[in-house]
Design a protein around this motif. Structure first.
Motif, mmCIF file in Angstrom:
data_model
loop_
_atom_site.group_PDB
_atom_site.id
_atom_site.type_symbol
_atom_site.label_atom_id
_atom_site.label_comp_id
_atom_site.label_asym_id
_atom_site.label_seq_id
_atom_site.Cartn_x
_atom_site.Cartn_y
_atom_site.Cartn_z
ATOM 1 N N CYS A 198 4.772 39.995 34.623
ATOM 2 C CA CYS A 198 4.279 39.996 36.011
ATOM 3 C C CYS A 198 5.371 39.364 36.868
ATOM 4 O O CYS A 198 5.752 38.222 36.643
ATOM 5 C CB CYS A 198 2.989 39.174 36.102
ATOM 6 N N CYS A 201 4.431 35.892 38.776
ATOM 7 C CA CYS A 201 4.450 34.566 38.139
ATOM 8 C C CYS A 201 5.431 34.509 36.975
ATOM 9 O O CYS A 201 5.596 33.461 36.354
ATOM 10 C CB CYS A 201 3.043 34.163 37.687
ATOM 11 N N CYS A 221 -3.621 39.837 37.447
ATOM 12 C CA CYS A 221 -2.861 39.109 36.431
ATOM 13 C C CYS A 221 -3.705 37.915 35.986
ATOM 14 O O CYS A 221 -4.237 37.176 36.818
ATOM 15 C CB CYS A 221 -1.529 38.633 37.022
ATOM 16 N N CYS A 224 -1.658 34.576 37.372
ATOM 17 C CA CYS A 224 -1.538 34.208 38.794
ATOM 18 C C CYS A 224 -2.602 34.861 39.684
ATOM 19 O O CYS A 224 -2.745 34.511 40.855
ATOM 20 C CB CYS A 224 -0.143 34.543 39.324
HETATM 21 ZN ZN LIG Z 1 1.093 36.985 37.511
#
Ligand SMILES: [Zn+2]
Length: 231
Positions: A198, A201, A221, A224
């Protein structure tokens, strides 16, 4: 087009709007800012004030010289007029004339010194006037340019907002609600997924999450909370 991609595109419009709004507010704050101009103007005013003061001093010195010269003329008239014959009185008058002449010479020298200062101050005033004029022209040019840029930014923002409205209208409403909700807490609310990571993050996504995100439906996600977008 998948919903995740639609949200990603909406985010791109939002980012563009934000950056244009930032540029707009920066330019608006510069509009009418005369700080540099005001300081050049006060510099000019103080040079002018100094020049006026010197001219005044010069005038006073010349006036004092004239005054003394006419007093000297009167005293010399008495001295050589023949009406006064008493030697003591004549000697005292002569002394008075000498004193006034010395004083007059001194004042004349002072007036000459002041004239030099007046000339230097006139040059400073002329230079400060030129500088102020240059800055003022430059300022007007910049202000005009700023106004033009502000108008362009406003019209660009109006277009972008219209584009946003259209784009968000094409996305299923539940997804838009989720997007707005995340956006209030995290910016940007949509994160690209690259090599299973991701980008919001920088955490590696579990295989199951990745699998769900591949469907193109809005999946958050787990780390995050951003909506994941697989390009
Ligand atoms: Zn994330």
């Amino acid at each position: 087009m998948t919903v995740a991609k639609q949200l990603y595109q909406l985010q791109e419009i939002d980012l563009e709007i934000e950056s244009e709004e930032q540029a707009l507010s920066q330019k608006v704050s510069q509009l009418g800012d005369r700080q540099a101009l005001d300081s050049a103007q006060s510099q000019l005013a103080s040079e002018q004030q100094r020049l006026d003061g010197l001219r005044h001093q010069h005038h006073d010195a010349e006036w004092a010289v004239d005054d003394l010269l006419s007093k000297i003329a009167v005293a010399e008239g008495q001295l050589y007029g023949g009406k006064i014959t008493n030697p003591k009185e004549l000697s005292s008058l002569q002394h008075e004339v000498n004193t006034m002449k010395a004083k007059s010479d001194q004042l004349e020298n002072k007036a000459l010194e002041i004239i030099d200062q007046v000339e230097a101050a006139e040059k400073s005033v002329a230079a400060a006037t030129n500088e102020f004029q240059r800055l003022e022209d430059e300022w007007h040019r910049q202000q005009k340019q700023l106004s033009d840029e502000i108008e362009k930014l406003k019209s660009r923002l109006a277009d972008l907002k219209q584009k946003r409205q259209q784009s968000s209208g094409e996305i299923e409403s539940q997804a838009v609600v989720l997007y707005e909700k995340i956006r209030q807490q995290k910016k940007p609310p949509v994160a690209k997924v690259e090599q299973g990571i991701c980008r919001g993050c920088r955490i590696s996504l579990p295989a199951s999450e990745l699998q769900r995100a591949k469907s193109g439906n809005p999946v958050q996600c787990g780390s995050c909370g951003r909506i994941l977008f697989l390009p």
